[in-house]
Structure formats: C-alpha cells, structure tokens
Design a protein around this motif. Structure first.
Motif, mmCIF file in Angstrom:
data_model
loop_
_atom_site.group_PDB
_atom_site.id
_atom_site.type_symbol
_atom_site.label_atom_id
_atom_site.label_comp_id
_atom_site.label_asym_id
_atom_site.label_seq_id
_atom_site.Cartn_x
_atom_site.Cartn_y
_atom_site.Cartn_z
ATOM 1 N N HIS A 273 13.055 -7.590 -2.485
ATOM 2 C CA HIS A 273 12.302 -8.643 -3.172
ATOM 3 C C HIS A 273 11.895 -9.697 -2.163
ATOM 4 O O HIS A 273 12.753 -10.305 -1.520
ATOM 5 N N THR B 264 6.899 -8.033 -2.928
ATOM 6 C CA THR B 264 6.812 -8.284 -4.363
ATOM 7 C C THR B 264 6.249 -9.682 -4.602
ATOM 8 O O THR B 264 6.927 -10.556 -5.119
ATOM 9 N N GLU C 128 5.996 -9.201 -8.391
ATOM 10 C CA GLU C 128 6.806 -9.977 -9.332
ATOM 11 C C GLU C 128 5.843 -10.467 -10.387
ATOM 12 O O GLU C 128 5.049 -11.370 -10.151
ATOM 13 N N HIS D 298 9.860 -13.605 -15.388
ATOM 14 C CA HIS D 298 9.544 -12.890 -14.158
ATOM 15 C C HIS D 298 10.170 -11.501 -14.227
ATOM 16 O O HIS D 298 11.317 -11.347 -14.638
ATOM 17 N N VAL E 284 10.303 -7.976 -11.707
ATOM 18 C CA VAL E 284 9.942 -7.293 -10.471
ATOM 19 C C VAL E 284 9.690 -5.822 -10.784
ATOM 20 O O VAL E 284 10.548 -5.139 -11.351
#
Length: 123
Positions: free
Chosen positions: A7, A39, A66, A78, A80
């Motif tokens: 991430h 992301t 994201e 949010h 991912v």
C-alpha cells in the motif's frame, strides 16, 4: 517469505503522496523486496511510469488503487483494490473509470457497492 510492500501513494495520488518511482525502487531493493504495490487514491495514473521502472529493476509491480467507496451514509470509505493478474487489472481499470463518472461534492471519484459488484463479483 519475500518482503512485499502492498500500500503506497505516489506523487500521482489525489491529495497525498510524493514518492517517485526511482526512490521507491531503491527503498524496496534496500528492504530486499521482490514486489511492491502502487495504490494511489482514486487513480491508476502512476502504473505505467512505475511499471517500467520496476521492470528495469527486476521487481514486480502490483497495480492497484485506494478507492473511495460510498458508504451510503454520506461518507467515503477507503478500500484498497489490488490486481493479482491481467484480468484483475482490467477489472480495477474499469471500476476506476466508472467511478470517475460519479464525482462526490468534494471532487473525488466515488465507487458504489453496485460498481464493486459489477466488476468484482464472481461470474
């Protein structure tokens, strides 16, 4: 098990992130990573640039986003989304593209549960 970063926001991310591809590759190599994910918030704009830098460095890029998801309560959540393969990447691309036709009051692309089901549900 190999180190992998999953991430990260780049300079292409909406609202945050400043890392450039060469700096990320250097850090991943330093950590002994074999792969890394990009992301960014609401966009896939960094994937092509970072993908070529990763490839030259012998690292695997895991493209993702994201996403901002409509909670149904007037808020954004949010989520991912990572691509495991080309089929997954196409689904992420389609969901991101569709979310850009659904901009919230603050100017952010917003995914809905229906979009997620459309692009990621089995079958």
């Amino acid at each position: 098990m190999a180190n992998t970063q999953l991430h990260l926001h780049t300079a292409h991310s909406l609202n945050d992130g400043t890392i450039e591809a060469s700096a990320l590759v250097a850090r991943l190599k330093e950590m002994g990573a074999t792969a890394g994910a990009v992301t960014d918030h609401g966009t896939l704009m960094a994937v092509e640039e970072f993908g070529s830098v990763f490839e030259r460095a012998g690292l695997k890029l895991i493209p993702g986003v994201e996403a901002y998801v409509d909670s149904g309560k007037g808020q954004r959540e949010h989520l991912v989304l990572l691509s495991a393969d080309k089929i997954g990447y196409k689904a992420v691309c389609r969901a991101v593209t569709e979310s850009n036709s659904n901009i919230d009051a603050k100017g952010f692309p917003l995914m809905t549960v229906e979009m997620l089901e459309k692009w990621f549900a089995e079958g």
